[in-house]
Design a protein around this motif. Structure first.
Motif, PDB file in Angstrom:
ATOM      1  N   ILE A 178       0.789  -1.214   0.159  1.00 48.28           N
ATOM      2  CA  ILE A 178      -0.003   0.108   0.009  1.00 48.28           C
ATOM      3  C   ILE A 178       0.975   1.213   0.093  1.00 48.28           C
ATOM      4  N   LEU A 179       1.864   1.223   0.784  1.00 48.71           N
ATOM      5  CA  LEU A 179       2.875   2.330   0.795  1.00 48.71           C
ATOM      6  C   LEU A 179       3.545   2.632  -0.563  1.00 48.71           C
ATOM      7  N   ILE A 180       3.991   1.651  -1.015  1.00 52.16           N
ATOM      8  CA  ILE A 180       4.567   1.547  -2.182  1.00 52.16           C
ATOM      9  C   ILE A 180       3.839   2.260  -3.264  1.00 52.16           C
ATOM     10  N   GLY A 181       2.433   1.775  -3.430  1.00 56.49           N
ATOM     11  CA  GLY A 181       1.536   2.275  -4.271  1.00 56.49           C
ATOM     12  C   GLY A 181       1.466   4.068  -3.946  1.00 56.49           C
ATOM     13  N   ALA A 182       1.432   4.275  -2.557  1.00 56.99           N
ATOM     14  CA  ALA A 182       1.117   5.692  -2.233  1.00 56.99           C
ATOM     15  C   ALA A 182       2.390   6.499  -2.690  1.00 56.99           C
ATOM     16  N   PHE A 183       3.461   5.760  -2.584  1.00 60.79           N
ATOM     17  CA  PHE A 183       5.255   6.460  -2.750  1.00 60.79           C
ATOM     18  C   PHE A 183       5.090   6.823  -4.236  1.00 60.79           C
ATOM     19  N   CYS A 184       4.718   5.816  -4.991  1.00 58.53           N
ATOM     20  CA  CYS A 184       4.923   6.162  -6.631  1.00 58.53           C
ATOM     21  C   CYS A 184       3.880   6.992  -6.924  1.00 58.53           C
ATOM     22  N   THR A 185       2.723   7.187  -6.446  1.00 62.01           N
ATOM     23  CA  THR A 185       1.755   8.339  -6.803  1.00 62.01           C
ATOM     24  C   THR A 185       2.241   9.617  -6.277  1.00 62.01           C
ATOM     25  N   LEU A 186       2.942   9.817  -5.096  1.00 54.10           N
ATOM     26  CA  LEU A 186       3.506  11.201  -4.769  1.00 54.10           C
ATOM     27  C   LEU A 186       4.729  11.495  -5.545  1.00 54.10           C
ATOM     28  N   ILE A 187       5.499  10.484  -5.913  1.00 54.20           N
ATOM     29  CA  ILE A 187       6.580  10.923  -6.818  1.00 54.20           C
ATOM     30  C   ILE A 187       6.323  11.301  -8.114  1.00 54.20           C
ATOM     31  N   SER A 188       5.298  10.688  -8.678  1.00 47.57           N
ATOM     32  CA  SER A 188       4.764  11.020  -9.984  1.00 47.57           C
ATOM     33  C   SER A 188       4.078  12.515  -9.963  1.00 47.57           C
ATOM     34  N   ALA A 189       3.464  12.797  -8.720  1.00 48.48           N
ATOM     35  CA  ALA A 189       2.695  14.069  -8.633  1.00 48.48           C
ATOM     36  C   ALA A 189       3.816  15.250  -8.503  1.00 48.48           C
ATOM     37  N   ALA A 190       5.039  15.028  -7.750  1.00 46.73           N
ATOM     38  CA  ALA A 190       6.086  15.889  -7.648  1.00 46.73           C
ATOM     39  C   ALA A 190       6.699  16.357  -8.946  1.00 46.73           C
ATOM     40  N   VAL A 191       6.976  15.282  -9.497  1.00 48.73           N
ATOM     41  CA  VAL A 191       7.431  15.481 -11.142  1.00 48.73           C
ATOM     42  C   VAL A 191       6.472  16.416 -11.961  1.00 48.73           C
ATOM     43  N   LEU A 192       5.104  16.171 -11.778  1.00 45.16           N
ATOM     44  CA  LEU A 192       4.219  16.892 -12.454  1.00 45.16           C
ATOM     45  C   LEU A 192       4.089  18.388 -12.131  1.00 45.16           C
ATOM     46  N   TRP A 193       4.138  18.483 -10.750  1.00 45.50           N
ATOM     47  CA  TRP A 193       3.775  19.709 -10.217  1.00 45.50           C
ATOM     48  C   TRP A 193       4.986  20.693  -9.447  1.00 45.50           C
TER      49      TRP A 193
END
Length: 468
Positions: free
Chosen positions: A269-284
């Protein structure tokens, strides 16, 4: 590890390292060349997908050829075919031709992995498989990092230089295998569990393996496209891709050890959340070179850690008799995800722009987060029963490398967790090439010339002792 064992494992590992250097940046070269030629992200996605389709097909079929002609000949055949397909890509620059060549190249590459992994399996018993797996991973990841760093050097030469270098490396990888004594280890055959049976056994493991295939394939095939379209030089793209692989190599083990001490479903669960946060950081976030490198390092660690943790979770539920077949089935699921990834993600990039790659990463991470969270609410994960084994998707034979004594013991102690009445334990089966099968007491050895030798127990005189 004894000197004899190290000597047996040195040749295949050296061959893997040499071939892996070229294979490590081939996908990046292909993506950059197609983009420079003006091809769309969809076309690039389909050409990239061909390689993973070839991997899946080869994983299911190549063991038959290996049993027929032996390890050394099989390695020479597969590595030579890899070299030919790469060199032809330097001569013919049409997308349809590259699709075909990448399909054949993927089929041949997984054949190389099959030879190396089955050789390592036969080199030592289960007590040293953990160390063999560690050496295998070090060779694979180190070659990947070095290959990405060579990208800028070879591309600066222009023309077909990159393809020539990769083809030469594939050819040179034959030398360690060809120069060793004529020893042909046996390979054990075991059919993987069907996808439907796997879904019944471990939905979390199946979805984790599939999601890992989707994201890892997108990293290799479409991340270079994103980086090139942001205006980076080829040498910088190679360096950033090396950073991704380095993150995968350095962060996978700490994440895995963490999963040994906590609920593996929670870690997923935390890996999924981590990948989502990293992707959002690259975008924003406003990007600079150092911030982008740091985020890609973390993304590599998260994406590449997903598969081994998912396999570890599945192993916590499987009985001892299904471990190898389960691992092989999850490899097939991972290959399916890899094959589907570029055709699914590249249209998102065409629709949303180059940043669509990280929208896709974020969406996949969010989906996995929701799925793993739902599965944990429906059925909490079992307590981890075996130490984490860092791993990377391999061929079907290589699944046995990851099945350690600790896995087997843990599965035996927790067999009551799942009912697998339809699954029978693996039995090492060596099928003769010609003629009727030998009696139960016979043991078959395969030679490089394709012949067989049968050793029969003293009380059985009905079977010929040598079929050569």
């Amino acid at each position: 590890m004894s000197r004899h064992l190290l000597a047996m494992a040195l040749a295949p590992l050296l061959g893997l390292f040499i071939l892996g250097i070229g294979n490590g940046f081939l996908a990046t070269v292909i993506t950059l060349r197609l983009d420079a030629a003006g091809e769309s992200a969809v076309v690039i996605g389909w050409v990239s997908s061909a390689y993973f389709i070839g991997l899946a097909l080869g994983a299911m079929l190549n063991d038959r050829l290996l049993l027929r002609i032996g390890h050394i000949r099989a390695y020479g055949s597969f590595a030579s075919l890899v070299a030919v397909t790469v060199l032809l890509q330097g001569l013919v620059a049409e997308p349809w031709a590259w699709f075909t060549l990448r399909l054949i190249g993927g089929w041949a590459t997984v054949g190389v992995y099959l030879v190396i992994e089955s050789w390592l399996l036969a080199s030592g018993d289960a007590k040293v498989r953990g160390r063999l797996l560690a050496l295998y991973m070090i060779s694979l990841y180190a070659a990947g990092v070095l290959g990405q760093l060579l990208l800028g050097v070879t591309e600066a030469m222009g023309g077909a230089a990159s393809f020539m270098v990769i083809g030469m490396l594939a050819s040179l990888s034959v030398l360690p295998m060809a120069m060793i004594p004529r020893v042909s280890p046996l390979i054990e055959k075991a059919e993987p569990l069907s996808p439907l049976r796997l879904i019944t056994l471990t939905p979390t493991g199946v979805m984790g393996s599939f999601g890992s295939g989707v994201m890892v394939a997108a990293v290799y095939s479409l991340l270079p496209l994103y980086l090139q379209r942001t205006g980076l030089a080829v040498s910088q793209i190679g360096q950033l891709m090396a950073v991704v692989v380095l993150g995968a190599m350095l962060l996978q083990y700490p994440v895995g050890r963490w999963s040994d001490r906590h609920d593996r479903q929670l870690v997923l669960i935390l890996i999924g959340a981590f990948c989502t946060l990293i992707s959002a950081a690259v975008l924003w976030l406003p990007m600079n070179a150092w911030l982008l490198a740091g985020l890609l390092f973390l993304l590599g660690g998260g994406v590449f850690s997903l598969y081994p943790v998912a396999v570890g979770h599945a192993a916590d539920r499987a009985p001892a008799g299904a471990l190898v077949r389960m691992s092989q089935g999850l490899l097939l699921i991972n290959a399916i995800g890899s094959a589907l990834s570029p055709p699914l993600v590249s249209p998102v990039m065409s629709l949303l722009g180059d940043a669509g790659l990280f929208w896709a990463f974020g969406a996949m991470g969010l989906f996995l987060l929701a799925f793993f969270g739902w599965r944990r609410s429906v059925r909490p994960a079992p307590v981890p029963v075996a130490p984490f084994s860092p791993s990377t998707p391999m061929s079907a034979a290589g699944a046995e490398l990851a099945v350690t004594d600790e896995w087997l013991q843990g599965a035996i102690e927790h067999e009551h967790v799942e009912d697998l009445s339809g699954v029978v334990p693996e039995v090492a089966v060596a099928e003769p090439l010609v003629g009727p099968p030998p009696p139960n007491e016979a043991h078959i050895a395969y030679y490089e010339d394709g012949s067989t030798s049968v050793a029969v127990s003293p009380d059985d005189e009905s079977c010929p002792r040598d079929s050569r």
